[in-house]
Design an enzyme around this catalytic site. Structure first.
Site, PDB file in Angstrom:
ATOM      1  N   GLY A  42       0.934  -1.344   0.063  1.00  0.00           N
ATOM      2  CA  GLY A  42       0.100   0.011   0.033  1.00  0.00           C
ATOM      3  C   GLY A  42       0.731   1.283   0.025  1.00  0.00           C
ATOM      4  O   GLY A  42       0.319   2.311  -0.391  1.00  0.00           O
ATOM      5  N   GLU A  99       4.404   4.055   5.816  1.00  0.00           N
ATOM      6  CA  GLU A  99       3.019   3.267   5.885  1.00  0.00           C
ATOM      7  C   GLU A  99       2.060   4.115   5.174  1.00  0.00           C
ATOM      8  O   GLU A  99       1.965   5.136   5.256  1.00  0.00           O
ATOM      9  CB  GLU A  99       2.506   3.068   7.312  1.00  0.00           C
ATOM     10  CG  GLU A  99       2.836   1.530   7.670  1.00  0.00           C
ATOM     11  CD  GLU A  99       1.896   0.550   7.238  1.00  0.00           C
ATOM     12  OE1 GLU A  99       1.357   0.606   5.874  1.00  0.00           O
ATOM     13  OE2 GLU A  99       1.640  -0.416   7.787  1.00  0.00           O
ATOM     14  N   ASP A 103      -4.103   1.474  10.887  1.00  0.00           N
ATOM     15  CA  ASP A 103      -5.566   1.197  11.658  1.00  0.00           C
ATOM     16  C   ASP A 103      -5.412   0.637  12.962  1.00  0.00           C
ATOM     17  O   ASP A 103      -5.504   1.216  13.933  1.00  0.00           O
ATOM     18  CB  ASP A 103      -6.398   0.407  10.332  1.00  0.00           C
ATOM     19  CG  ASP A 103      -7.555  -0.008  10.768  1.00  0.00           C
ATOM     20  OD1 ASP A 103      -8.124   0.539  11.568  1.00  0.00           O
ATOM     21  OD2 ASP A 103      -8.071  -1.043   9.951  1.00  0.00           O
ATOM     22  N   THR A 104      -5.549  -0.646  13.066  1.00  0.00           N
ATOM     23  CA  THR A 104      -5.235  -1.367  14.553  1.00  0.00           C
ATOM     24  C   THR A 104      -4.152  -1.275  14.852  1.00  0.00           C
ATOM     25  O   THR A 104      -3.772  -0.995  16.278  1.00  0.00           O
ATOM     26  CB  THR A 104      -5.528  -2.742  14.260  1.00  0.00           C
ATOM     27  OG1 THR A 104      -4.568  -3.661  13.797  1.00  0.00           O
ATOM     28  CG2 THR A 104      -6.889  -3.176  13.764  1.00  0.00           C
ATOM     29  N   THR A 107       0.056  -4.400  12.208  1.00  0.00           N
ATOM     30  CA  THR A 107       0.960  -4.132  11.241  1.00  0.00           C
ATOM     31  C   THR A 107       2.225  -3.489  11.652  1.00  0.00           C
ATOM     32  O   THR A 107       3.433  -3.943  11.777  1.00  0.00           O
ATOM     33  CB  THR A 107       0.546  -3.868   9.808  1.00  0.00           C
ATOM     34  OG1 THR A 107      -0.751  -4.439   9.437  1.00  0.00           O
ATOM     35  CG2 THR A 107       1.526  -4.020   8.737  1.00  0.00           C
ATOM     36  N   LYS A 131      -6.186   6.029  11.170  1.00  0.00           N
ATOM     37  CA  LYS A 131      -7.399   5.591  11.501  1.00  0.00           C
ATOM     38  C   LYS A 131      -7.599   5.269  12.867  1.00  0.00           C
ATOM     39  O   LYS A 131      -7.359   4.299  13.228  1.00  0.00           O
ATOM     40  CB  LYS A 131      -8.054   4.452  10.702  1.00  0.00           C
ATOM     41  CG  LYS A 131      -8.349   4.861   9.255  1.00  0.00           C
ATOM     42  CD  LYS A 131      -9.411   4.122   8.579  1.00  0.00           C
ATOM     43  CE  LYS A 131      -8.993   2.572   8.390  1.00  0.00           C
ATOM     44  NZ  LYS A 131      -9.798   1.928   7.489  1.00  0.00           N
ATOM     45  N   ASP A 159      -5.633  -0.561  -1.518  1.00  0.00           N
ATOM     46  CA  ASP A 159      -6.346  -1.255  -2.381  1.00  0.00           C
ATOM     47  C   ASP A 159      -7.775  -1.849  -1.646  1.00  0.00           C
ATOM     48  O   ASP A 159      -7.664  -1.845  -0.420  1.00  0.00           O
ATOM     49  CB  ASP A 159      -5.631  -2.491  -2.892  1.00  0.00           C
ATOM     50  CG  ASP A 159      -5.448  -3.708  -1.608  1.00  0.00           C
ATOM     51  OD1 ASP A 159      -4.808  -3.096  -0.704  1.00  0.00           O
ATOM     52  OD2 ASP A 159      -5.653  -4.516  -1.913  1.00  0.00           O
ATOM     53  N   ARG A 165      -6.187   0.625  -6.826  1.00  0.00           N
ATOM     54  CA  ARG A 165      -4.949   1.422  -5.951  1.00  0.00           C
ATOM     55  C   ARG A 165      -4.831   2.654  -6.913  1.00  0.00           C
ATOM     56  O   ARG A 165      -4.060   3.585  -6.397  1.00  0.00           O
ATOM     57  CB  ARG A 165      -3.794   0.484  -6.332  1.00  0.00           C
ATOM     58  CG  ARG A 165      -3.681  -0.782  -5.456  1.00  0.00           C
ATOM     59  CD  ARG A 165      -2.383  -1.180  -5.319  1.00  0.00           C
ATOM     60  NE  ARG A 165      -2.269  -2.653  -4.900  1.00  0.00           N
ATOM     61  CZ  ARG A 165      -2.102  -2.888  -3.499  1.00  0.00           C
ATOM     62  NH1 ARG A 165      -2.114  -1.939  -2.712  1.00  0.00           N
ATOM     63  NH2 ARG A 165      -2.153  -4.123  -3.091  1.00  0.00           N
TER      64      ARG A 165
HETATM   65  P1  IMP Z   1      -3.264  -2.343  10.715  1.00  0.00           P
HETATM   66  O1  IMP Z   1      -2.623  -3.648  10.853  1.00  0.00           O
HETATM   67  O2  IMP Z   1      -4.883  -2.615  11.177  1.00  0.00           O
HETATM   68  O3  IMP Z   1      -2.898  -1.193  11.479  1.00  0.00           O
HETATM   69  O4  IMP Z   1      -3.631  -2.237   9.278  1.00  0.00           O
HETATM   70  C1  IMP Z   1      -2.875  -1.725   8.613  1.00  0.00           C
HETATM   71  C2  IMP Z   1      -2.898  -1.888   7.148  1.00  0.00           C
HETATM   72  O5  IMP Z   1      -4.244  -2.362   6.720  1.00  0.00           O
HETATM   73  C3  IMP Z   1      -2.389  -0.771   6.146  1.00  0.00           C
HETATM   74  O6  IMP Z   1      -1.066  -0.651   5.892  1.00  0.00           O
HETATM   75  C4  IMP Z   1      -3.214  -0.988   5.046  1.00  0.00           C
HETATM   76  O7  IMP Z   1      -2.634  -1.845   4.024  1.00  0.00           O
HETATM   77  C5  IMP Z   1      -4.335  -1.793   5.521  1.00  0.00           C
HETATM   78  N1  IMP Z   1      -5.594  -0.901   5.715  1.00  0.00           N
HETATM   79  C6  IMP Z   1      -5.976  -0.256   6.917  1.00  0.00           C
HETATM   80  N2  IMP Z   1      -7.329   0.314   6.580  1.00  0.00           N
HETATM   81  C7  IMP Z   1      -7.341   0.216   5.417  1.00  0.00           C
HETATM   82  C8  IMP Z   1      -8.311   0.996   4.512  1.00  0.00           C
HETATM   83  O8  IMP Z   1      -9.177   1.796   4.767  1.00  0.00           O
HETATM   84  N3  IMP Z   1      -8.219   0.531   2.839  1.00  0.00           N
HETATM   85  C9  IMP Z   1      -7.207  -0.102   2.492  1.00  0.00           C
HETATM   86  N4  IMP Z   1      -6.314  -0.865   3.472  1.00  0.00           N
HETATM   87  C10 IMP Z   1      -6.380  -0.438   4.500  1.00  0.00           C
HETATM   88 MG    MG Z   2      -0.263  -1.695   4.203  1.00  0.00          MG
END
Ligand code: IMP
Ligand code: MG
Length: 165
Positions: A42, A99, A103-104, A107, A131, A159, A165
């Site tokens: 991403g 990055e 989100d959470t 990652t 987020k 994506d 994308r």
């Molecule tokens: P996390 O591990 O939940 O913080 O997610 C991080 C990864 O999830 C990001 O690097 C994105 O690749 C993917 N992601 C999180 N939110 C979105 C979204 O709204 N659209 C697409 N990909 C997302």
């Molecule tokens: Mg990502």
């Protein structure tokens, strides 16, 4: 499959924010060239625009491939590493993780833990989007483009099932 997409930010707004982030990185790393570590897939568009805005020399570009999403719009909670970086590229140098979205935070947590095992001198985090609503682990974003509500976003490298994308 077709979805109705609602524009969130204009290309101009994104470009302005990316430039501002690059200026801050220029200031903070003027004496200490960083290794940029883009999180695939991403972040590839954001990283490409960011490096073009940087004036300082960098010590390297690396890519780390991690995925937490299955095929839906919810994080699976399981982070898988598909591609790592070479220790020699990172050891003894400051790292900036690049990055697309935090989100959470899972990652990012895994990326930081993995990179720490390669002995950089420091690790900073640069993210285009945050987020914060669904954060499961605390994450400090040193360089942030913009905060958005808990909506699923696509475009600018980001994506949905490899689309948009
Ligand atoms: P996390 O591990 O939940 O913080 O997610 C991080 C990864 O999830 C990001 O690097 C994105 O690749 C993917 N992601 C999180 N939110 C979105 C979204 O709204 N659209 C697409 N990909 C997302
Ligand atoms: Mg990502």
């Amino acid at each position: 499959m077709h979805h109705n997409l609602i524009p969130l930010f204009s290309a101009d707004t994104i470009a302005t924010r990316v430039k501002a982030l690059a200026q801050r990185i220029d200031r903070d790393y003027a004496q200490d060239p960083p290794v940029l570590v883009g999180i695939l897939k991403g972040a590839f568009v954001f990283l490409a625009d960011l490096v073009r805005c940087l004036d300082i020399p960098i010590a390297g570009i690396e890519f780390l491939s991690l995925s937490s999403y299955g095929s839906g719009t919810e994080s699976s909670g399981q982070v898988t590493m598909h591609l790592g970086v070479s220790a020699a590229a990172v050891q003894g140098k400051p790292v900036i993780i690049v990055e697309d979205i935090i989100d959470t935070g899972l990652t990012t947590q895994m990326a930081i833990a993995y990179l720490q095992s390669l002995y950089p001198t420091s690790i900073a985090l640069c993210a285009l989007l945050d987020k914060p609503d669904r954060r499961q682990v605390p994450v400090t974003i040193d360089y942030l483009g913009m905060t958005i509500p808990d909506r699923f976003v696509v475009g600018y490298g980001i994506d949905f099932n490899q689309q948009y994308r």
